[in-house]
Design a protein around this motif. Structure first.
Motif, PDB file in Angstrom:
ATOM      1  N   TRP A   1      40.607  48.859  61.504  1.00 19.32           N
ATOM      2  CA  TRP A   1      39.890  47.583  61.560  1.00 19.32           C
ATOM      3  C   TRP A   1      39.171  47.275  60.266  1.00 19.32           C
ATOM      4  CZ3 TRP A   1      34.750  47.135  60.627  1.00 19.32           C
ATOM      5  CH2 TRP A   1      33.992  48.309  60.666  1.00 19.32           C
ATOM      6  N   TRP A   2      38.619  48.291  59.588  1.00 22.03           N
ATOM      7  CA  TRP A   2      37.834  48.047  58.384  1.00 22.03           C
ATOM      8  C   TRP A   2      38.696  47.575  57.233  1.00 22.03           C
ATOM      9  CZ3 TRP A   2      39.060  50.929  54.149  1.00 22.03           C
ATOM     10  CH2 TRP A   2      39.750  52.124  54.376  1.00 22.03           C
ATOM     11  N   VAL A   3      39.980  47.947  57.238  1.00 22.05           N
ATOM     12  CA  VAL A   3      40.874  47.456  56.180  1.00 22.05           C
ATOM     13  C   VAL A   3      41.098  45.959  56.361  1.00 22.05           C
ATOM     14  CG1 VAL A   3      43.206  47.592  55.227  1.00 22.05           C
ATOM     15  CG2 VAL A   3      42.007  49.687  55.865  1.00 22.05           C
ATOM     16  N   THR A   4      41.333  45.545  57.610  1.00 17.29           N
ATOM     17  CA  THR A   4      41.609  44.137  57.889  1.00 17.29           C
ATOM     18  C   THR A   4      40.375  43.267  57.690  1.00 17.29           C
ATOM     19  OG1 THR A   4      43.238  44.843  59.522  1.00 17.29           O
ATOM     20  CG2 THR A   4      42.510  42.571  59.632  1.00 17.29           C
ATOM     21  N   TRP A   5      39.199  43.740  58.120  1.00 16.81           N
ATOM     22  CA  TRP A   5      38.006  42.904  58.127  1.00 16.81           C
ATOM     23  C   TRP A   5      37.071  43.116  56.941  1.00 16.81           C
ATOM     24  CZ3 TRP A   5      38.362  38.911  61.081  1.00 16.81           C
ATOM     25  CH2 TRP A   5      39.152  38.977  62.221  1.00 16.81           C
ATOM     26  N   VAL A   6      37.255  44.184  56.166  1.00 20.81           N
ATOM     27  CA  VAL A   6      36.357  44.450  55.032  1.00 20.81           C
ATOM     28  C   VAL A   6      37.138  44.513  53.722  1.00 20.81           C
ATOM     29  CG1 VAL A   6      34.699  46.082  54.048  1.00 20.81           C
ATOM     30  CG2 VAL A   6      34.718  45.671  56.515  1.00 20.81           C
ATOM     31  N   ALA A   7      38.111  45.388  53.638  1.00 25.69           N
ATOM     32  CA  ALA A   7      38.789  45.643  52.362  1.00 25.69           C
ATOM     33  C   ALA A   7      39.602  44.442  51.885  1.00 25.69           C
ATOM     34  CB  ALA A   7      39.686  46.870  52.488  1.00 25.69           C
ATOM     35  N   ILE A   8      40.360  43.818  52.766  1.00 25.78           N
ATOM     36  CA  ILE A   8      41.205  42.690  52.356  1.00 25.78           C
ATOM     37  C   ILE A   8      40.360  41.487  51.920  1.00 25.78           C
ATOM     38  CG2 ILE A   8      42.931  41.034  53.157  1.00 25.78           C
ATOM     39  CD1 ILE A   8      44.202  43.364  54.711  1.00 25.78           C
ATOM     40  N   PRO A   9      39.299  41.084  52.661  1.00 28.53           N
ATOM     41  CA  PRO A   9      38.458  39.992  52.140  1.00 28.53           C
ATOM     42  C   PRO A   9      37.764  40.319  50.820  1.00 28.53           C
ATOM     43  CG  PRO A   9      38.118  40.237  54.493  1.00 28.53           C
ATOM     44  CD  PRO A   9      38.952  41.384  54.054  1.00 28.53           C
ATOM     45  N   VAL A  10      37.353  41.578  50.628  1.00 29.15           N
ATOM     46  CA  VAL A  10      36.718  41.957  49.361  1.00 29.15           C
ATOM     47  C   VAL A  10      37.712  41.838  48.215  1.00 29.15           C
ATOM     48  CG1 VAL A  10      35.765  43.914  48.079  1.00 29.15           C
ATOM     49  CG2 VAL A  10      34.932  43.396  50.374  1.00 29.15           C
ATOM     50  N   ILE A  11      38.936  42.288  48.428  1.00 32.80           N
ATOM     51  CA  ILE A  11      39.974  42.163  47.401  1.00 32.80           C
ATOM     52  C   ILE A  11      40.260  40.691  47.113  1.00 32.80           C
ATOM     53  CG2 ILE A  11      42.414  42.582  46.902  1.00 32.80           C
ATOM     54  CD1 ILE A  11      42.111  45.235  48.444  1.00 32.80           C
ATOM     55  N   ALA A  12      40.323  39.869  48.165  1.00 29.96           N
ATOM     56  CA  ALA A  12      40.564  38.431  47.970  1.00 29.96           C
ATOM     57  C   ALA A  12      39.434  37.794  47.166  1.00 29.96           C
ATOM     58  CB  ALA A  12      40.715  37.744  49.323  1.00 29.96           C
ATOM     59  N   LEU A  13      38.183  38.192  47.434  1.00 29.32           N
ATOM     60  CA  LEU A  13      37.058  37.652  46.663  1.00 29.32           C
ATOM     61  C   LEU A  13      37.104  38.104  45.209  1.00 29.32           C
ATOM     62  CD1 LEU A  13      34.067  37.880  49.139  1.00 29.32           C
ATOM     63  CD2 LEU A  13      35.126  35.822  48.219  1.00 29.32           C
ATOM     64  N   LEU A  14      37.502  39.339  44.993  1.00 30.29           N
ATOM     65  CA  LEU A  14      37.608  39.824  43.616  1.00 30.29           C
ATOM     66  C   LEU A  14      38.694  39.078  42.842  1.00 30.29           C
ATOM     67  CD1 LEU A  14      37.209  43.686  44.083  1.00 30.29           C
ATOM     68  CD2 LEU A  14      35.585  42.105  43.026  1.00 30.29           C
ATOM     69  N   VAL A  15      39.820  38.834  43.510  1.00 34.81           N
ATOM     70  CA  VAL A  15      40.941  38.182  42.830  1.00 34.81           C
ATOM     71  C   VAL A  15      40.698  36.682  42.675  1.00 34.81           C
ATOM     72  CG1 VAL A  15      43.400  37.624  43.021  1.00 34.81           C
ATOM     73  CG2 VAL A  15      42.602  39.925  43.563  1.00 34.81           C
ATOM     74  N   PHE A  16      40.259  36.024  43.757  1.00 34.07           N
ATOM     75  CA  PHE A  16      40.127  34.573  43.752  1.00 34.07           C
ATOM     76  C   PHE A  16      38.682  34.096  43.642  1.00 34.07           C
ATOM     77  CE2 PHE A  16      44.017  35.391  46.250  1.00 34.07           C
ATOM     78  CZ  PHE A  16      44.921  34.776  45.415  1.00 34.07           C
TER      79      PHE A  16
ATOM     80  N   LEU B   1      38.066  31.259  41.108  1.00 34.99           N
ATOM     81  CA  LEU B   1      38.644  30.002  41.579  1.00 34.99           C
ATOM     82  C   LEU B   1      37.794  29.395  42.685  1.00 34.99           C
ATOM     83  CD1 LEU B   1      41.012  27.966  41.662  1.00 34.99           C
ATOM     84  CD2 LEU B   1      42.068  29.468  43.355  1.00 34.99           C
ATOM     85  N   ILE B   2      37.343  30.232  43.599  1.00 32.52           N
ATOM     86  CA  ILE B   2      36.510  29.750  44.704  1.00 32.52           C
ATOM     87  C   ILE B   2      35.207  29.178  44.159  1.00 32.52           C
ATOM     88  CG2 ILE B   2      35.194  30.477  46.732  1.00 32.52           C
ATOM     89  CD1 ILE B   2      37.454  32.535  47.246  1.00 32.52           C
ATOM     90  N   MET B   3      34.591  29.863  43.209  1.00 37.57           N
ATOM     91  CA  MET B   3      33.334  29.387  42.634  1.00 37.57           C
ATOM     92  C   MET B   3      33.539  28.082  41.855  1.00 37.57           C
ATOM     93  SD  MET B   3      30.983  31.178  43.785  1.00 37.57           S
ATOM     94  CE  MET B   3      29.674  30.467  42.826  1.00 37.57           C
ATOM     95  N   ASN B   4      34.669  27.948  41.171  1.00 37.88           N
ATOM     96  CA  ASN B   4      34.953  26.696  40.464  1.00 37.88           C
ATOM     97  C   ASN B   4      35.099  25.534  41.439  1.00 37.88           C
ATOM     98  OD1 ASN B   4      34.843  27.609  37.847  1.00 37.88           O
ATOM     99  ND2 ASN B   4      37.008  28.149  37.779  1.00 37.88           N
ATOM    100  N   VAL B   5      35.797  25.760  42.535  1.00 31.12           N
ATOM    101  CA  VAL B   5      35.994  24.704  43.529  1.00 31.12           C
ATOM    102  C   VAL B   5      34.660  24.335  44.179  1.00 31.12           C
ATOM    103  CG1 VAL B   5      37.068  24.175  45.750  1.00 31.12           C
ATOM    104  CG2 VAL B   5      38.414  25.258  43.955  1.00 31.12           C
ATOM    105  N   VAL B   6      33.864  25.343  44.555  1.00 34.61           N
ATOM    106  CA  VAL B   6      32.562  25.077  45.179  1.00 34.61           C
ATOM    107  C   VAL B   6      31.643  24.359  44.188  1.00 34.61           C
ATOM    108  CG1 VAL B   6      30.475  26.177  46.090  1.00 34.61           C
ATOM    109  CG2 VAL B   6      32.727  26.926  46.870  1.00 34.61           C
ATOM    110  N   GLY B   7      31.631  24.793  42.944  1.00 38.80           N
ATOM    111  CA  GLY B   7      30.817  24.133  41.926  1.00 38.80           C
ATOM    112  C   GLY B   7      31.238  22.695  41.705  1.00 38.80           C
ATOM    113  N   PHE B   8      32.538  22.445  41.690  1.00 35.84           N
ATOM    114  CA  PHE B   8      33.037  21.077  41.534  1.00 35.84           C
ATOM    115  C   PHE B   8      32.609  20.206  42.704  1.00 35.84           C
ATOM    116  CE2 PHE B   8      36.354  17.972  42.568  1.00 35.84           C
ATOM    117  CZ  PHE B   8      36.280  17.164  41.441  1.00 35.84           C
ATOM    118  N   LEU B   9      32.728  20.726  43.921  1.00 39.34           N
ATOM    119  CA  LEU B   9      32.349  19.951  45.103  1.00 39.34           C
ATOM    120  C   LEU B   9      30.848  19.666  45.137  1.00 39.34           C
ATOM    121  CD1 LEU B   9      34.606  21.575  47.848  1.00 39.34           C
ATOM    122  CD2 LEU B   9      34.880  19.351  46.752  1.00 39.34           C
TER     123      LEU B   9
END
Length: 67
Positions: A12-27, A30-38
């Protein structure tokens, strides 16, 4: 084996912790640029509405006092 089966086999921790952390590190940038633009766009829209409202108020104030 499909994607659903692959995720079901993981802890469960891989699905709910590790994968979102990796997604935040990679993207994260981009996420901060989109939020800042909005947020910047929302600020500019609110500023525009306030300036137009103020202009309408001033014009109505001066035109009503002149007549």
């Amino acid at each position: 084996m499909d994607v659903k089966g692959t995720f079901a086999a993981l802890p469960w921790w891989v699905t709910w912790v590790a994968i979102p952390v990796i997604a935040l590190l990679v993207f994260g940038g981009l996420i901060m640029n989109v939020v800042g633009f909005l947020v910047g766009l929302l600020f500019k829209l609110l500023l525009f509405a306030a300036l137009v409202g103020g202009l309408v108020y001033v014009v109505r104030k001066f035109t009503s006092s002149g007549t």
